[in-house]
Design an enzyme around this catalytic site. Structure first.
Site, PDB file in Angstrom:
ATOM      1  N   ARG A 109       0.838  -1.194   0.000  1.00  0.00           N
ATOM      2  CA  ARG A 109       0.000   0.000   0.000  1.00  0.00           C
ATOM      3  C   ARG A 109       0.877   1.249   0.000  1.00  0.00           C
ATOM      4  O   ARG A 109       2.013   1.232   0.477  1.00  0.00           O
ATOM      5  CB  ARG A 109      -0.905   0.028   1.231  1.00  0.00           C
ATOM      6  N   ASP A 121      -9.483   4.182  14.568  1.00  0.00           N
ATOM      7  CA  ASP A 121      -8.189   3.716  14.077  1.00  0.00           C
ATOM      8  C   ASP A 121      -8.210   3.485  12.568  1.00  0.00           C
ATOM      9  O   ASP A 121      -7.171   3.158  11.982  1.00  0.00           O
ATOM     10  CB  ASP A 121      -7.753   2.437  14.807  1.00  0.00           C
TER      11      ASP A 121
END
Length: 495
Positions: A185, A261
Site C-alpha cells: 500500500r 483507528d
C-alpha cells in the site's frame, strides 16, 4: 535451508531514494521488525499507474528478486521496516492499544515529482500489535483493497493506493481456510486518529506533542503560525474529513468499519475491509454483516465521522487547552459537510452551483429511489446521459412510478430554465457519475477466478476502473445491473 537463509539476507534494489522520518519520532511510536515471508509467492496484480508515480521502470516486477521482495522474503534496499502503535474506538467502544497488527511500514520513497510516498506491506506477518491475530491478510480481501483503492483514486476520491499484490498457497484460517496474500500500500502517511488517541489516553503528553508537531510540520504547515496550532490542526482535519464524507455519500460508497483507528489524519479513505458501492439505493444499507447495530450504515456515515473527529479533539485537548477551542475547531463540520455534499449532488444533476432548487430536486429523487430501491450508480449515470442529450426514457424506464419520476424531470427542466440562472452542463454530469464502480459481485467474480490462479479479471477490472467516467463497450455487462445473487454477498471484518 542454507540457500533460503542466504537469499533472505540478500537485498533487492529498485533504485529508490528512501527517507525515514517517522522512525525519527522515537521508539515509543513503533517496533522495528522484518516482514515474515510467505511460502512460494506468486504475482496476483500490479498497478503500473502507481509504479510510474514512484518512478519505477515498466518491467520493475519481472525478476524473481522483485517477487520475493514484495512478498516479504527479501529486504528492499533502503527500507527500514517497522510496525506503528496506535489505539482507538471500535464500534464506539474504547478498545485500548491496537497498532499495526499485520502491516509493516517500509519507509518513505521520494517520487520523481518530489512527493514523499510511504510504502507499507499489509499481511506480512505477526507484529507486537497482532493481539489474537496471525498478522496475515487473505487473497480475497487483498484483491478487494487493491482494486478499490485504485478505483477510488481514479474517481478522484482521496485514498491510500496500492502498488501490487502477491499471493501464496499458504493457508490462513478465517471463517474458512483461505490463502495468504501481501498488499503493498502507498500513502503520503498512514497516521490515523488512533495514533493521537494512543498517546493522549495513555497520558504521554510529550509523545503527543511530538506526533502533533510532526504532522503539522509535514502535512499542515499553515497551522504552525496559528495562535493555537493544535486547534488549527483539528480544524484542518475536520475540513478534509467533511470533504471526504461528501465524496463517499455522493458516489454511494459505504466504508463499513469507521473506527477511529481507520480514520486518516490526512482525510484519506483508508483500510478497505468491508466496503460496498451500493446497488439498490437504501439509506439504511449496512455493508458489513458484522455491524449488527447498523452503526456504520450509509446514512450514518457523516454523523460517525463527526463522532470520530470529536474523539480526535478529545485526544488533542491536552495541547489545545480549552474545550471551547476544540469545539470551535469541530463546529465547521456541521456546515461544511452538507455544503460539500450539496455541491457534488448539484454537479450530478448537471449544475455547476448548488441552490435551494438543486437541494429540493435531489431530495425528491433520493426519496423516490429509496422507495423503489433504484440502482444508485445506474440511475445517476443515466441521468447524466439524459442531461447530455439522450431521451428521458433512459431514466424513466428505471422506475415503476412514472408519474413520480416525470415530476422530477419536470422540476429539473423548470430549474434549468428558471430566469436563466441555472444552465445545466451534460459534460459536468457525466464527469460526476461514473459508468462503472467496483460492485461486490464484480470483485467476487474476480476473486473466484484468482483462487484458480486466473488473475485476468483482476487486471481487466483495474484497467476499466482506472477510467471510470468513460464508456467501456467491451465490458458493458460490468456497468449493468448486478445479478440476483449479488444481494446475498456478505462481507465481514474477517480479512
Amino acid at each position: 535451508m542454507h540457500d533460503v537463509l542466504q537469499r533472505e539476507r540478500e537485498i533487492f534494489d529498485l533504485g529508490l531514494t528512501w527517507r525515514h522520518r517517522f522512525s525519527e519520532l522515537g521508539p515509543a511510536f513503533y517496533t522495528p521488525l522484518s516482514p515474515m515471508a510467505v511460502r512460494d509467492p506468486y504475482w496476483v496484480a500490479r498497478s503500473q499507474s502507481m509504479a510510474r508515480e514512484l518512478g519505477l521502470e515498466e518491467d520493475w516486477w519481472r525478476s524473481q528478486a522483485a517477487l520475493e521482495a514484495f512478498s516479504g522474503s527479501r529486504p528492499l534496499a533502503g527500507s527500514m521496516p517497522l510496525a506503528t502503535v496506535y489505539s482507538g474506538h471500535q464500534f464506539g467502544v474504547w478498545a485500548g492499544q491496537l497498532g499495526d497488527g499485520r502491516a509493516i511500514l517500509l519507509g518513505e520513497v521520494e517520487a520523481p515529482d518530489g512527493r514523499s510516498i510511504e510504502l507499507q506491506f499489509k499481511g506480512s506477518g505477526l507484529t507486537p500489535y497482532s493481539r489474537m491475530g496471525d498478522g496475515r491478510a487473505v487473497l480475497r480481501s487483498s484483491i478487494r483493497e487493491f482494486l478499490c483503492s485504485e478505483a477510488m483514486h481514479a474517481l478522484g476520491i482521496p485514498t491510500t493506493r496500492a502498488l501490487c499484490v502477491t499471493g501464496s498457497d499458504q493457508p490462513v484460517r478465517r471463517e474458512t481456510i483461505e490463502t495468504a496474500a501481501v498488499v503493498t500500500r502507498t500513502a503520503p502517511s498512514f497516521i490515523r486518529f488512533g495514533h493521537f488517541e494512543h498517546f493522549s489516553h495513555g497520558k504521554h503528553p510529550d509523545e503527543l506533542r511530538v506526533l502533533t508537531d510532526y504532522v503539522i510540520d509535514r502535512f499542515y504547515p499553515e497551522c504552525r503560525h496559528a495562535a493555537n496550532p493544535a486547534a488549527a490542526l483539528l480544524a484542518a482535519v475536520t475540513s478534509r474529513t467533511a470533504s471526504l464524507l461528501a465524496d463517499w455519500q455522493a458516489i454511494g460508497f459505504c466504508h463499513g468499519v469507521m473506527n477511529t483507528d481507520n480514520m486518516s489524519i490526512l482525510g484519506l479513505t483508508i483500510d478497505y475491509g468491508p466496503f460496498q458501492f451500493m446497488d439498490g439505493f437504501d439509506p439504511n444499507h449496512i455493508c458489513n454483516h458484522s455491524d449488527t447495530s447498523g452503526r456504520y450504515a450509509y446514512k450514518r456515515q457523516p454523523q460517525v465521522a463527526y463522532w470520530n473527529l470529536f474523539a480526535l479533539g478529545q485526544a488533542l485537548l491536552p495541547l489545545i487547552g480549552e474545550p471551547e477551542d476544540a469545539m470551535a475547531a469541530l463546529e465547521p463540520y456541521k456546515a461544511l459537510f452538507p455544503a460539500e455534499l450539496d455541491q457534488r449532488m448539484a454537479a450530478k444533476l448537471g449544475f455547476a452551483q448548488a441552490s435551494e432548487g438543486t437541494r429540493s430536486l435531489v431530495g425528491e429523487i433520493l426519496a423516490l429511489m429509496a422507495t423503489e430501491r433504484t440502482d444508485y450508480s445506474i440511475f445517476w449515470r443515466r441521468w447524466a446521459r439524459h442531461v447530455a442529450g439522450e431521451p428521458a426514457d433512459v431514466v424513466r424506464e428505471l422506475f415503476l412510478d412514472h408519474g413520480a419520476i416525470d415530476r422530477c424531470l419536470l422540476q429539473f427542466r423548470e430549474l434549468a430554465t428558471y430566469e436563466g440562472r441555472h444552465p445545466y452542463d451534460g459534460s459536468l454530469a457525466l464527469a460526476s457519475s461514473p459508468s462503472i464502480v467496483l460492485r461486490n459481485h464484480l470483485a467476487e467474480q474476480a476473486i473466484a477466478l484468482a483462487n484458480q490462479k486466473d488473475f485476468s479479471m483482476v487486471q481487466q477490472l483495474l484497467q476499466v476502473l482506472g477510467k471510470p467516467f468513460e464508456e467501456h463497450a467491451e465490458y458493458a455487462t460490468w456497468a449493468g445491473f448486478p445479478p440476483d445473487w449479488a444481494s446475498s454477498i456478505q462481507i465481514s471484518c474477517s480479512s
